[in-house]
Design an enzyme around this catalytic site. Structure first.
Site: not given
Ligand code: EPZ
Length: 421
Positions: A25-26, A119, A124, A127, A310, A332, A402
């Site tokens: 999915k990711n 979510c 989420r 920035d 995850d 995370i 999902r």
């Molecule tokens: C991806 O989410 C995955 N989703 C998530 O999988 C996965 O848990 C995550 O990466 C970490 O591996 C998809 O690929 C569609 P991040 P993403 O940006 O890109 C903070 C699942 O269950 N952050 O690495 O949103 C954020 O709040 C899903 O399949 C900021 O602060 O993850 C979080 O605490 C859940 N500012 C951390 O970074 C930003 O601009 C990780 O986020 C972006 C993120």
């Protein structure tokens, strides 16, 4: 329909057999966004049947693309992008829709979308995404819950250092930089296998990305990209989930079409618990349980190649019935233990303090009525239900659907007493 339905599990059945692992999915989601970069017909094989993929296709169609699915092959004709506004209704369906910003902006010079909702895992923020695109020359106004983004003179290459190795931000920058003027460097980039899959697709389309999978990625902007065919990598989190399902039932499973390297951090923890795991051939993983499982000690989630956040929820379900005490540190997301209270309803001993959860293994769980509140938390409830004595009923299936393709059919095929009704 998924809202009223429930998964009903008769616990205690030992799983045995072979599970073909679904496409990731990711990886599918950023790849679907990447088809916007090419004006032509892209073909994505091994695209899982998931509601998140359906949402991504609805966004593509809203942009003017034509999407067609035949089994697990999705064809996207992005010859014409006739709209650059993504409505709030579509943005709310899937918070990772932000991944469309980079590709629409770099292809069309403008993009308007509502702020993606938070979510169940907490706010989420985006920035990192916005700061990076602004460094590349994007003008982004955030008002009334909408992002008005323009790149009047197109996007330019930039040297970007991420304060956190965000997966989505890394992907968005790669997408935006592929058609930007000049070269972009991403420092402290995410190293997840899905990043490598995305780079492979873009390079097949004529892009010039190097370093994907490492901390520094260099993207040389090109004038245009032409569509191609690509097979989406296998889903390492689905594979990790099914390994936990096999282990919690004391079973014996062979996963086929699994991506060994992406699973390494999870396999290491399961082996520490007493599972016997062998990888063989190109993409097969064998697991069985020869002795009573014991705690792996402390599990800290981290960016790749650390333990994937995850996989934390299904692993927590497994440690709930392992001997000893397991400490989870969730580094995370700030709110990723909501499944703990539901596991406690099955008789698990779990206490949560902020980003730490302490699990004291119990001899057995007993079935109960549960509600899934997020995707991987729902997978944890299914994992635990397979071992719980008696019947476990799980509502909130739209969360599970999902990310897991036909989870009850997959588990039933290896001996689980599980139905959806
Ligand atoms: C991806 O989410 C995955 N989703 C998530 O999988 C996965 O848990 C995550 O990466 C970490 O591996 C998809 O690929 C569609 P991040 P993403 O940006 O890109 C903070 C699942 O269950 N952050 O690495 O949103 C954020 O709040 C899903 O399949 C900021 O602060 O993850 C979080 O605490 C859940 N500012 C951390 O970074 C930003 O601009 C990780 O986020 C972006 C993120």
């Amino acid at each position: 329909m998924a809202e009223q339905q429930r998964i009903v599990i008769g616990g205690g059945k030992r799983l045995e057999g072979e599970i073909p692992i679904q496409g990731a999915k990711n990886s599918a989601l950023p790849l679907l966004a990447a088809t916007v970069l090419c004006s032509g017909e892209s073909v994505l094989h091994n695209c899982p049947h998931l509601s998140d993929c359906d949402s991504a296709c609805r966004i593509l169609e809203c942009l003017g693309c034509r999407c067609k699915r035949e089994q697990n092959t999705v064809t996207v004709d992005s010859s014409v992008i006739s709209c650059t506004d993504i409505p709030a209704s579509l943005m709310r369906e899937m918070r990772s829709s932000i991944i469309f910003l980079g590709s629409v902006l770099t292809r069309c010079g403008r993009c308007r979308m509502s702020f993606p909702g938070g979510c169940e895992l907490g706010p989420r923020p985006i920035d990192f995404h916005l700061a990076a695109l602004r460094e590349m020359g994007a003008v982004i106004d955030e008002r009334h819950g909408y992002l008005e983004c323009t790149a009047p003179k197109g996007l330019n290459g930039a040297r970007i250092t991420l304060s956190f190795s965000s997966v989505g931000a890394t992907e968005n920058i790669m997408l935006a930089a592929s058609l930007a003027e000049g070269t972009t460097e991403i420092h402290n980039a995410a190293r997840e296998p899905e990043i490598v899959d995305l780079a492979e697709y873009i390079n097949k389309c004529g892009g010039k990305i190097s370093g994907a999978g490492e901390s520094t990625i260099v993207i040389e902007g090109v004038k245009r990209l032409s569509s191609c065919e690509h097979r989406i990598m296998s889903d390492r989190i689905a594979a990790a989930t099914y390994l936990c399902c096999g282990a919690i039932t004391g079973g014996e499973l062979i996963l086929t079409g699994a991506d060994h390297s992406g699973l390494r951090p999870v396999i290491a923890v399961l082996e520490r618990m007493g599972c016997s795991i062998y990888t063989y051939g190109k993409s097969n993983v064998f697991i069985n349980v020869r002795r009573p499982l014991t705690s792996p000690g402390t599990v800290r989630t981290n960016v790749h190649p650390g333990f994937p956040t995850d996989a934390q929820p299904p692993l927590m379900a497994l440690t709930a019935v392992a001997g000893g005490t397991t400490v989870f540190v969730e580094n995370i997301f700030e709110n990723r233990f909501k499944h703990a209270s539901e596991l406690v309803r099955l008789g698990a001993h779990i206490s949560v303090e902020g980003k730490v959860a302490v699990v004291i293994g119990v001899r057995s769980l007993s079935g109960a009525e549960l509600v899934a509140t997020d995707l991987r938390g729902g997978a944890a409830l299914v994992t635990a239900g397979l071992a719980a004595e008696g019947t476990t009923k799980i509502a909130g299936l739209s969360h599970i659907d999902r990310g897991y393709e036909n989870i009850e059919g997959v588990l039933r095929s290896v001996g689980a007493d599980i139905t959806r009704k």
